[in-house]
Design a protein around this motif. Structure first.
Motif, PDB file in Angstrom:
ATOM      1  N   UNK A 175       0.843  -1.190   0.000  1.00 50.87           N
ATOM      2  CA  UNK A 175       0.000   0.000   0.000  1.00 50.87           C
ATOM      3  C   UNK A 175       0.882   1.244   0.000  1.00 50.87           C
ATOM      4  N   UNK A 176       0.274   2.367  -0.280  1.00 51.60           N
ATOM      5  CA  UNK A 176       1.029   3.608  -0.301  1.00 51.60           C
ATOM      6  C   UNK A 176       0.140   4.789  -0.614  1.00 51.60           C
ATOM      7  N   UNK A 177       0.787   5.932  -0.795  1.00 49.82           N
ATOM      8  CA  UNK A 177       0.101   7.175  -1.129  1.00 49.82           C
ATOM      9  C   UNK A 177       0.789   7.769  -2.354  1.00 49.82           C
ATOM     10  N   UNK A 178       0.008   8.173  -3.329  1.00 56.82           N
ATOM     11  CA  UNK A 178       0.514   8.837  -4.532  1.00 56.82           C
ATOM     12  C   UNK A 178      -0.245  10.135  -4.724  1.00 56.82           C
ATOM     13  N   UNK A 179       0.349  11.036  -5.487  1.00 52.84           N
ATOM     14  CA  UNK A 179      -0.288  12.310  -5.792  1.00 52.84           C
ATOM     15  C   UNK A 179      -0.271  12.492  -7.306  1.00 52.84           C
ATOM     16  N   UNK A 180      -1.428  12.786  -7.868  1.00 55.08           N
ATOM     17  CA  UNK A 180      -1.496  13.115  -9.287  1.00 55.08           C
ATOM     18  C   UNK A 180      -2.113  14.493  -9.418  1.00 55.08           C
ATOM     19  N   UNK A 181      -1.690  15.213 -10.468  1.00 51.32           N
ATOM     20  CA  UNK A 181      -2.204  16.566 -10.691  1.00 51.32           C
ATOM     21  C   UNK A 181      -2.763  16.698 -12.090  1.00 51.32           C
ATOM     22  N   UNK A 182      -3.832  17.458 -12.160  1.00 43.38           N
ATOM     23  CA  UNK A 182      -4.453  17.747 -13.439  1.00 43.38           C
ATOM     24  C   UNK A 182      -3.484  18.543 -14.304  1.00 43.38           C
ATOM     25  N   UNK A 183      -3.455  18.234 -15.589  1.00 40.55           N
ATOM     26  CA  UNK A 183      -2.614  18.991 -16.513  1.00 40.55           C
ATOM     27  C   UNK A 183      -3.201  20.383 -16.697  1.00 40.55           C
ATOM     28  N   UNK A 184      -2.331  21.350 -16.893  1.00 39.67           N
ATOM     29  CA  UNK A 184      -2.794  22.710 -17.197  1.00 39.67           C
ATOM     30  C   UNK A 184      -3.322  22.722 -18.624  1.00 39.67           C
ATOM     31  N   UNK A 185      -4.026  23.766 -18.977  1.00 39.83           N
ATOM     32  CA  UNK A 185      -4.587  23.869 -20.326  1.00 39.83           C
ATOM     33  C   UNK A 185      -3.539  23.722 -21.410  1.00 39.83           C
TER      34      UNK A 185
END
Length: 148
Positions: A101-111
């Motif tokens: 198990x773990x924690x990840x972070x994803x971010x929305x791409x900019x325009x």
């Protein structure tokens, strides 16, 4: 940064926050149903399907195929945060079927990033391409007894 009240995920594209060259995921939403398709940078193909709670949190299951053909599957809870520029960051608490198990972070791409990123094929397009490839193989088989 602020916690998101209700995020609509349809049409949003995400990448790992710590790896801008990482796998790209495209999200879709119909009502509370959320799904995503992702690939690139160590992922040949991946899918996620789940539900979105009123607070924008996604509870989902995922599976993917890695470059060596290995499969990975598990569940995740993704909590959204709205960044100062309006993009969404998801903090994903995941657990694989193998128990890790773990924690990840994803971010929305900019325009601008979304405009230059290569598109992902929709599942319908991929199914149709796969069907066409199957048809091609079926019509190019050698008759029985003609093997070399």
């Amino acid at each position: 940064m602020s916690t998101a009240a209700r995020v609509h995920y349809g049409g949003r594209r995400f990448r790992p926050a710590d790896n801008p060259g990482g796998a790209l995921g495209e999200y879709f939403q119909r009502g509370d149903l959320v799904w995503a398709e992702f690939s690139g940078a160590g992922v040949l193909a991946g899918r996620l399907v789940g539900t979105c709670r009123p607070d924008g949190v996604i509870e989902a299951a995922y599976c993917l195929v890695g470059p060596g053909g290995e499969t990975v599957a598990g569940t995740c809870v993704s909590t959204p945060t709205v960044l100062p520029d309006g993009r969404v960051r998801l903090t994903e608490q995941w657990r694989r079927m193998d128990g890790t198990s773990g924690v990840s972070h994803i971010e929305e791409l900019s325009g601008s990033e979304a405009a230059v990123s290569p598109g992902l094929r929709s599942s319908a397009g991929a199914r149709n391409e796969g069907r066409a490839a199957d048809e091609g193989r079926r019509h190019h088989r050698r008759p029985r007894g003609s093997e070399r």
